[in-house]
Design a protein around this motif. Structure first.
Motif, PDB file in Angstrom:
ATOM      1  N   GLN A  14      -3.435  -1.770  -7.057  1.00 44.96           N
ATOM      2  CA  GLN A  14      -1.736  -1.415  -6.436  1.00 44.96           C
ATOM      3  C   GLN A  14      -1.617   0.285  -7.078  1.00 44.96           C
ATOM      4  OE1 GLN A  14       0.534  -4.469  -8.696  1.00 44.96           O
ATOM      5  NE2 GLN A  14       0.510  -5.083  -7.024  1.00 44.96           N
ATOM      6  N   TRP A  15      -2.154   0.139  -8.204  1.00 38.38           N
ATOM      7  CA  TRP A  15      -1.672   2.167  -8.274  1.00 38.38           C
ATOM      8  C   TRP A  15      -2.618   3.227  -7.032  1.00 38.38           C
ATOM      9  CZ3 TRP A  15      -4.895   6.317  -9.510  1.00 38.38           C
ATOM     10  CH2 TRP A  15      -4.273   7.594 -10.932  1.00 38.38           C
ATOM     11  N   TRP A  16      -3.472   2.638  -7.392  1.00 41.50           N
ATOM     12  CA  TRP A  16      -4.608   3.464  -5.835  1.00 41.50           C
ATOM     13  C   TRP A  16      -3.926   3.335  -4.084  1.00 41.50           C
ATOM     14  CZ3 TRP A  16      -8.253   6.962  -6.732  1.00 41.50           C
ATOM     15  CH2 TRP A  16      -8.947   7.277  -8.050  1.00 41.50           C
ATOM     16  N   ARG A  17      -3.652   2.233  -4.233  1.00 45.68           N
ATOM     17  CA  ARG A  17      -3.020   1.981  -2.909  1.00 45.68           C
ATOM     18  C   ARG A  17      -1.922   2.989  -2.796  1.00 45.68           C
ATOM     19  NH1 ARG A  17      -3.712  -3.369  -3.139  1.00 45.68           N
ATOM     20  NH2 ARG A  17      -0.905  -3.885  -3.517  1.00 45.68           N
ATOM     21  N   ALA A  18      -0.719   3.326  -4.035  1.00 52.80           N
ATOM     22  CA  ALA A  18       0.276   4.175  -3.895  1.00 52.80           C
ATOM     23  C   ALA A  18      -0.124   5.476  -4.036  1.00 52.80           C
ATOM     24  CB  ALA A  18       1.064   3.730  -5.355  1.00 52.80           C
ATOM     25  N   ALA A  19      -1.222   6.219  -4.776  1.00 52.34           N
ATOM     26  CA  ALA A  19      -1.566   6.972  -4.787  1.00 52.34           C
ATOM     27  C   ALA A  19      -2.455   7.736  -3.491  1.00 52.34           C
ATOM     28  CB  ALA A  19      -2.705   7.396  -5.869  1.00 52.34           C
ATOM     29  N   ALA A  20      -3.081   6.829  -2.619  1.00 48.72           N
ATOM     30  CA  ALA A  20      -4.056   7.251  -1.576  1.00 48.72           C
ATOM     31  C   ALA A  20      -3.560   8.050  -0.685  1.00 48.72           C
ATOM     32  CB  ALA A  20      -4.267   5.651  -0.929  1.00 48.72           C
ATOM     33  N   PRO A  21      -2.154   7.665  -0.366  1.00 46.48           N
ATOM     34  CA  PRO A  21      -1.457   8.745   0.635  1.00 46.48           C
ATOM     35  C   PRO A  21      -1.328  10.350   0.575  1.00 46.48           C
ATOM     36  CG  PRO A  21      -0.033   6.669   0.789  1.00 46.48           C
ATOM     37  CD  PRO A  21      -1.193   6.881  -0.072  1.00 46.48           C
ATOM     38  N   PHE A  22      -0.675  10.310  -1.114  1.00 48.28           N
ATOM     39  CA  PHE A  22      -1.095  11.580  -1.842  1.00 48.28           C
ATOM     40  C   PHE A  22      -1.766  12.745  -1.689  1.00 48.28           C
ATOM     41  CE2 PHE A  22       3.257   9.080  -3.004  1.00 48.28           C
ATOM     42  CZ  PHE A  22       3.989   9.927  -2.472  1.00 48.28           C
ATOM     43  N   LEU A  23      -3.243  11.702  -2.579  1.00 50.13           N
ATOM     44  CA  LEU A  23      -4.418  12.280  -2.895  1.00 50.13           C
ATOM     45  C   LEU A  23      -4.879  12.662  -1.375  1.00 50.13           C
ATOM     46  CD1 LEU A  23      -6.469  12.761  -4.338  1.00 50.13           C
ATOM     47  CD2 LEU A  23      -7.242   9.904  -4.187  1.00 50.13           C
ATOM     48  N   ALA A  24      -4.388  11.805  -0.597  1.00 45.15           N
ATOM     49  CA  ALA A  24      -5.295  12.444   0.877  1.00 45.15           C
ATOM     50  C   ALA A  24      -4.858  13.696   1.710  1.00 45.15           C
ATOM     51  CB  ALA A  24      -5.685  11.063   2.044  1.00 45.15           C
TER      52      ALA A  24
ATOM     53  N   VAL B  66      -4.276  16.581  -0.183  1.00 43.20           N
ATOM     54  CA  VAL B  66      -4.464  16.993  -1.310  1.00 43.20           C
ATOM     55  C   VAL B  66      -6.184  17.571  -1.458  1.00 43.20           C
ATOM     56  CG1 VAL B  66      -2.348  17.768  -2.324  1.00 43.20           C
ATOM     57  CG2 VAL B  66      -4.390  15.863  -3.352  1.00 43.20           C
ATOM     58  N   PHE B  67      -7.120  16.387  -1.220  1.00 40.31           N
ATOM     59  CA  PHE B  67      -8.299  16.417  -1.427  1.00 40.31           C
ATOM     60  C   PHE B  67      -9.280  16.469   0.504  1.00 40.31           C
ATOM     61  CE2 PHE B  67     -12.537  13.726  -2.046  1.00 40.31           C
ATOM     62  CZ  PHE B  67     -12.817  13.840  -3.581  1.00 40.31           C
ATOM     63  N   ASP B  68      -9.705  17.576  -0.203  1.00 41.20           N
ATOM     64  CA  ASP B  68     -10.977  17.727   1.141  1.00 41.20           C
ATOM     65  C   ASP B  68     -11.973  17.244   0.185  1.00 41.20           C
ATOM     66  OD1 ASP B  68     -12.413  18.428   2.787  1.00 41.20           O
ATOM     67  OD2 ASP B  68     -11.396  20.691   2.308  1.00 41.20           O
ATOM     68  N   PRO B  69     -12.479  16.112   1.436  1.00 39.96           N
ATOM     69  CA  PRO B  69     -13.941  15.417   0.876  1.00 39.96           C
ATOM     70  C   PRO B  69     -14.811  16.257   1.154  1.00 39.96           C
ATOM     71  CG  PRO B  69     -13.271  14.638   3.115  1.00 39.96           C
ATOM     72  CD  PRO B  69     -11.991  15.126   1.864  1.00 39.96           C
ATOM     73  N   ASP B  70     -15.327  17.451   2.123  1.00 44.99           N
ATOM     74  CA  ASP B  70     -15.991  18.529   2.489  1.00 44.99           C
ATOM     75  C   ASP B  70     -16.168  19.290   1.589  1.00 44.99           C
ATOM     76  OD1 ASP B  70     -16.266  17.270   5.201  1.00 44.99           O
ATOM     77  OD2 ASP B  70     -15.048  18.508   5.525  1.00 44.99           O
ATOM     78  N   ARG B  71     -14.966  19.407   0.574  1.00 45.34           N
ATOM     79  CA  ARG B  71     -15.047  20.063  -0.492  1.00 45.34           C
ATOM     80  C   ARG B  71     -15.655  19.676  -1.586  1.00 45.34           C
ATOM     81  NH1 ARG B  71     -10.364  23.131  -4.341  1.00 45.34           N
ATOM     82  NH2 ARG B  71     -11.749  24.419  -5.544  1.00 45.34           N
TER      83      ARG B  71
END
Length: 250
Positions: free
Chosen positions: A188-198, A200-205
């Protein structure tokens, strides 16, 4: 908060642990009942909630009556640690099956720490010199007796396994504390954090973090899975012990 055992007078502590020189001031009260009540309190509220007064309240007696049987909190904690060691199962060791025996021992200790998480609050620097600790130690050493290791190596191997158990259990217990405090499972915590992480988090970096983190998260439903970490780490510890055993046979 950690609590250091072994802080009491050694002679008085040993008298409590081995139940010698006890005075039966009340027929309905003794060290066993006091320890059982203290364990129940620590199981429910943690070691920080433990006090002679709280234990006396659970027993419905005056606080001073406890001191007839247990000199103080330090001695009580030692007696609690010793008492719960009797809970681990001890089937006979199969000759040559040291790895299976150590696995069973590790799982019994894992369950013991999850059942009594307050054990992780006890600073385990000095050994509790009680009968149940001695019996457990003697049994667990039997898992590696006669496989080519020296006495010090046998002790070190057992301590290595138990240290892994304690470390893995600590993380699992801390994760459960976080879940209770937040009211959220890891998923549940990860689901809540996922939209915000998406955002700011750059998978290419961070390509490795993105790939491996996603794989682990999909596998466990969280960034960390206590049971998996315990089992995976235990197998690696046993692999190292097996290498040691083999080297002694060359």
């Amino acid at each position: 908060m950690a609590s250091e055992h072994g802080g009491g007078d050694p002679a008085r502590t040993l008298a409590v642990l081995w139940r010698v020189n006890g005075r039966a001031a009340r027929k309905d009260l003794g060290v066993d009942r006091i320890v059982a009540a203290a364990v129940g309190l620590a199981d429910a509220e943690g070691l920080g909630a433990l006090s002679m007064r709280r234990v006396a309240d659970r027993l419905g007696v005056g606080t001073m009556s406890l001191y007839t049987h247990v000199p103080g909190k330090s001695e009580l904690v030692d007696a609690m640690v010793d008492a719960v060691q009797a809970e681990t199962a001890r089937p006979p060791h199969e000759p040559g099956a040291w790895r299976a025996s150590l696995t069973a021992i590790a799982r019994e200790n894992w369950a013991l720490h999850l059942r009594h998480p307050w054990l992780l609050e006890v600073v385990a620097h000095r050994a509790v010199l009680g009968p149940h600790v001695a019996a457990k130690y003697d049994y667990e050493l039997g898992a590696v007796d006669g496989i080519g290791l020296g006495d010090v190596e046998m002790d070190s191997v057992l301590n290595l396994v138990l240290a892994h158990v304690r470390a893995a259990a600590r993380i699992a217990v801390e994760a459960e504390v976080v879940r209770r405090r937040t009211g959220l499972t890891d998923e549940q915590w990860w689901r809540a954090a996922a939209p915000f992480l998406a955002k700011v988090f750059d998978p290419d970096r961070f390509p490795l973090a993105a790939r491996v983190g996603a794989a682990a998260g999909e596998e466990h439903g969280a960034a960390y899975h206590g049971e998996h970490a315990f089992a995976f780490g235990l197998e690696r510890v046993l692999d190292g012990i097996e290498a040691l055993v083999r080297s002694r046979r060359q």
